[in-house]
Design an enzyme around this catalytic site. Structure first.
Site, PDB file in Angstrom:
ATOM      1  N   PRO A 314      31.238  29.902  35.932  1.00 52.80           N
ATOM      2  CA  PRO A 314      32.451  29.962  36.756  1.00 52.80           C
ATOM      3  C   PRO A 314      33.398  28.808  36.449  1.00 52.80           C
ATOM      4  CG  PRO A 314      30.610  29.096  38.032  1.00 52.80           C
ATOM      5  CD  PRO A 314      30.056  29.516  36.701  1.00 52.80           C
ATOM      6  N   GLY A 315      34.683  29.123  36.408  1.00 56.11           N
ATOM      7  CA  GLY A 315      35.686  28.076  36.247  1.00 56.11           C
ATOM      8  C   GLY A 315      36.569  28.062  37.485  1.00 56.11           C
ATOM      9  N   ARG A 316      37.431  29.090  37.561  1.00 56.81           N
ATOM     10  CA  ARG A 316      38.408  29.176  38.651  1.00 56.81           C
ATOM     11  C   ARG A 316      37.770  29.072  40.036  1.00 56.81           C
ATOM     12  NH1 ARG A 316      43.038  32.276  37.757  1.00 56.81           N
ATOM     13  NH2 ARG A 316      41.838  33.310  36.122  1.00 56.81           N
ATOM     14  N   TYR A 357      51.759  34.683  33.933  1.00 50.45           N
ATOM     15  CA  TYR A 357      51.059  35.888  34.437  1.00 50.45           C
ATOM     16  C   TYR A 357      51.708  36.478  35.694  1.00 50.45           C
ATOM     17  CZ  TYR A 357      47.357  33.137  32.098  1.00 50.45           C
ATOM     18  OH  TYR A 357      46.631  32.364  31.239  1.00 50.45           O
ATOM     19  N   CYS A 384      64.483  23.709  32.097  1.00 50.59           N
ATOM     20  CA  CYS A 384      65.641  24.467  31.637  1.00 50.59           C
ATOM     21  C   CYS A 384      65.198  25.844  31.196  1.00 50.59           C
ATOM     22  CB  CYS A 384      66.314  23.726  30.500  1.00 50.59           C
ATOM     23  SG  CYS A 384      67.054  22.235  31.115  1.00 50.59           S
ATOM     24  N   GLU A 385      64.886  26.657  32.147  1.00 51.75           N
ATOM     25  CA  GLU A 385      64.351  27.987  31.871  1.00 51.75           C
ATOM     26  C   GLU A 385      64.524  28.775  33.170  1.00 51.75           C
ATOM     27  OE1 GLU A 385      62.089  28.271  28.933  1.00 51.75           O
ATOM     28  OE2 GLU A 385      61.495  30.328  29.326  1.00 51.75           O
ATOM     29  N   TYR A 413      43.414  25.939  36.101  1.00 52.75           N
ATOM     30  CA  TYR A 413      44.383  26.418  35.120  1.00 52.75           C
ATOM     31  C   TYR A 413      45.811  25.975  35.443  1.00 52.75           C
ATOM     32  CZ  TYR A 413      40.352  29.262  33.842  1.00 52.75           C
ATOM     33  OH  TYR A 413      39.093  29.681  33.495  1.00 52.75           O
TER      34      TYR A 413
HETATM   35  N1  LLP Z   1      33.391  31.557  30.176  1.00 53.67           N
HETATM   36  C1  LLP Z   1      34.209  31.875  29.172  1.00 53.67           C
HETATM   37  C2  LLP Z   1      33.655  32.112  27.848  1.00 53.67           C
HETATM   38  C3  LLP Z   1      35.597  31.974  29.403  1.00 53.67           C
HETATM   39  O1  LLP Z   1      36.404  32.304  28.403  1.00 53.67           O
HETATM   40  C4  LLP Z   1      36.108  31.715  30.698  1.00 53.67           C
HETATM   41  C5  LLP Z   1      37.535  31.785  30.956  1.00 53.67           C
HETATM   42  C6  LLP Z   1      35.202  31.364  31.712  1.00 53.67           C
HETATM   43  C7  LLP Z   1      33.864  31.300  31.419  1.00 53.67           C
HETATM   44  C8  LLP Z   1      35.651  31.049  33.105  1.00 53.67           C
HETATM   45  O2  LLP Z   1      36.271  32.122  33.721  1.00 53.67           O
HETATM   46  P1  LLP Z   1      36.706  31.987  35.257  1.00 53.67           P
HETATM   47  O3  LLP Z   1      35.458  31.850  36.095  1.00 53.67           O
HETATM   48  O4  LLP Z   1      37.578  30.801  35.376  1.00 53.67           O
HETATM   49  O5  LLP Z   1      37.427  33.250  35.531  1.00 53.67           O
HETATM   50  N2  LLP Z   1      44.375  30.808  31.980  1.00 53.67           N
HETATM   51  C9  LLP Z   1      43.977  31.975  32.742  1.00 53.67           C
HETATM   52  C10 LLP Z   1      42.490  32.116  32.790  1.00 53.67           C
HETATM   53  C11 LLP Z   1      41.881  32.174  31.415  1.00 53.67           C
HETATM   54  C12 LLP Z   1      40.374  32.237  31.461  1.00 53.67           C
HETATM   55  C13 LLP Z   1      39.814  31.973  30.124  1.00 53.67           C
HETATM   56  N3  LLP Z   1      38.401  32.021  30.059  1.00 53.67           N
HETATM   57  C14 LLP Z   1      44.570  31.886  34.149  1.00 53.67           C
HETATM   58  O6  LLP Z   1      45.274  30.923  34.438  1.00 53.67           O
HETATM   59  O7  LLP Z   1      44.400  32.794  34.950  1.00 53.67           O
END
Ligand code: LLP
Length: 463
Positions: A314-316, A357, A384-385, A413
């Site tokens: 998990p990231g987000r 997005y 400037c956009e 992000y």
């Molecule tokens: N693992 C891999 C291999 C990934 O490519 C990603 C996210 C994650 C884990 C984590 O995913 P999450 O749990 O955060 O959904 N910039 C975009 C999101 C791009 C995600 C890229 N990969 C945004 O701002 O929505």
């Protein structure tokens, strides 16, 4: 401080989910967000207006309690729902810093890095190498040497990775620990830019190639393949694609083990969505983990496979809700019958998600959150956009220059995708906890932006 029920009452249903302590990814504001009796908004016991005057704006504020809360939610849910070993791995692309690496490491999680920069940040932040996995669809020779040399597990994404690692292998005393990433061929509903599981993706080996790669690796003495990886996308609210993934991965696990690979880890990626606006309704961390764990368990039992260690990335959902951004409002432009623009002192350079997005956010005045929202405004950035708009049609109390706007759920992000467009310096970041704020990222200064410029002497201004 006013209790969170009053907080919810003040902002209506929009912030009510914030009462859910157990599922921080379903909240709109950090767990510790409170309205003080002075009528100010505070996070982590720190009044946002005080933080703004001490550290300037735009300011990223990260709530330690919320971040620790999501880490624990993942760990506990994995322990509760998966009978085998497990590890949650923080996808540090969501927000990479020494402080976050250290916090996540202290919660017992692992970390996924995709560049030398993220990798060094993790290692310097105290994340043990054996809990790091190194991803990327175009890793450089130097990045691979760094990762493998430090004992980090490398996620082999393509033939080029294997070719480079094979060339580097004689420099290593041990076989390189590998995980193999493949495209699972699973569709899910999210923005097309953040879908990765469908076949037309730049990431991972095509499923048709899986057997060939596995056979190839069985003949590589320098490689020790101990894991399989797939990731279907990001900001996903559906659970079914994650169930489907378990079956696809269990088939791959069976194949890999039958070819003699000592596969211990099954890494199902990340992707769980969060609530950015009241109408978003993501599953909780518990529901997501339960679904994934039960599906992996069932898929392994059906194939009579020894249970792998279950990894997720998990990231987000780990960091987004812990973060807010505080801006100062500057100019105001009213176009009668059309719209009112309020411009803030940041924008697409500190939060490129709306322009990239069309992402939506929730925001309010940090210094007067209880004032009645009688206006509808568009919050624009200072770049400037024309597309540099952070929030459209936001209900706000009449606001003027000097008011502070807080935008919620900016912990993922935002900083990590930020830029210096228009040579605007990056904001500072503070970590808040128990009424104390600590600087975790210094504010960039305009002069910093000149550090890597080189002016050839023949172009030097003649004085
Ligand atoms: N693992 C891999 C291999 C990934 O490519 C990603 C996210 C994650 C884990 C984590 O995913 P999450 O749990 O955060 O959904 N910039 C975009 C999101 C791009 C995600 C890229 N990969 C945004 O701002 O929505």
């Amino acid at each position: 401080m006013v209790a969170s029920t009053e907080f919810a009452k003040a902002f209506g249903a929009a912030l009510e989910p914030n009462l859910d302590l157990a599922s921080p990814n379903r909240n709109l504001a950090p767990l510790t967000a409170r309205i003080e009796t002075t009528g100010h908004l505070a996070v982590g016991g720190c009044r946002l207006a005080d933080l703004a005057s001490s550290y300037g704006t735009p300011l990223y504020v990260l709530d330690e309690a919320s971040l620790r809360g999501t880490c624990r939610a993942y760990r506990q849910a994995l322990e509760q729902h998966y009978p085998g070993p497990s590890l949650a791995i923080y996808a540090s692309k969501a927000n990479s810093s020494l402080a976050i690496s250290a916090l996540v490491a202290s919660e017992g999680l692992g970390l996924d890095a995709v560049s030398a920069g993220e990798l060094l940040t993790a290692l310097e932040g105290g994340m043990p190498a054996e809990r790091i996995v190194f991803h990327g669809n175009n890793k450089s020779r130097e990045e691979l040497a760094l990762a493998a040399g430090r004992g980090v597990t490398v996620v082999a994404d393509n033939w080029r990775d294997l070719e480079l690692l094979g060339e580097l292998a004689e420099d290593f005393s041990q076989p390189v620990q590998l995980m193999l990433r493949f495209t699972p061929g699973i569709e899910c509903h999210t923005h097309e830019y953040i879908r990765t599981g469908h076949l037309d993706s730049k990431f991972g080996f095509d499923p048709d190639q899986l057997e060939i790669v596995l056979k190839h690796l069985a003949g590589c003495p320098w490689a020790r393949l101990t894991g399989l990886h797939a990731h279907i996308g990001s900001q996903i609210f559906e659970l079914q694609p994650h169930r489907d993934l378990a079956g696809v991965m269990a088939d791959a696990l069976q194949l890999a083990r039958s070819l003699g690979h000592p596969i211990r880890d099954l890494n199902v990626g990340g992707g769980l969505g969060i609530r950015y606006v009241a109408s978003d309704d993501p599953p909780s961390i518990q529901e997501w983990v339960k679904t994934v764990a039960e599906a992996v368990l069932a898929a392994c039992r059906a194939r009579d496979l020894e249970l792998p260690r279950l990894l997720c990335e998990p990231g987000r959902s780990l960091v987004a809700t812990a973060g807010v951004t505080v801006y100062e409002i500057g100019s105001r432009k009213e176009i009668p019958g059309i719209r009112t623009y309020l411009s803030v002192d940041g924008g697409m350079s500190d939060n490129p998600r709306p322009i990239t997005y069309e992402s939506q956010y929730t925001a309010m005045l940090a210094n007067r959150p209880l004032a009645a929202a009688t206006e509808t405004v568009t919050v624009a950035g200072k770049h400037c956009e024309s597309g540099d708009v952070l929030l459209k049609d936001l209900a706000l109390p009449p606001a003027t220059s000097g008011d502070l706007l807080v935008v919620f759920s900016t912990g993922a992000y935002n900083a990590s995708m930020g830029s210096n467009y228009n040579r605007i310096p990056r904001p500072a970041a503070v970590l808040v906890h128990g009424g104390v704020a600590e600087l975790v990222q210094r504010r960039e200064q305009p002069e910093d932006l000149l550090r890597y410029d080189v002016l050839p002497s023949r172009l030097m201004p003649v004085t």
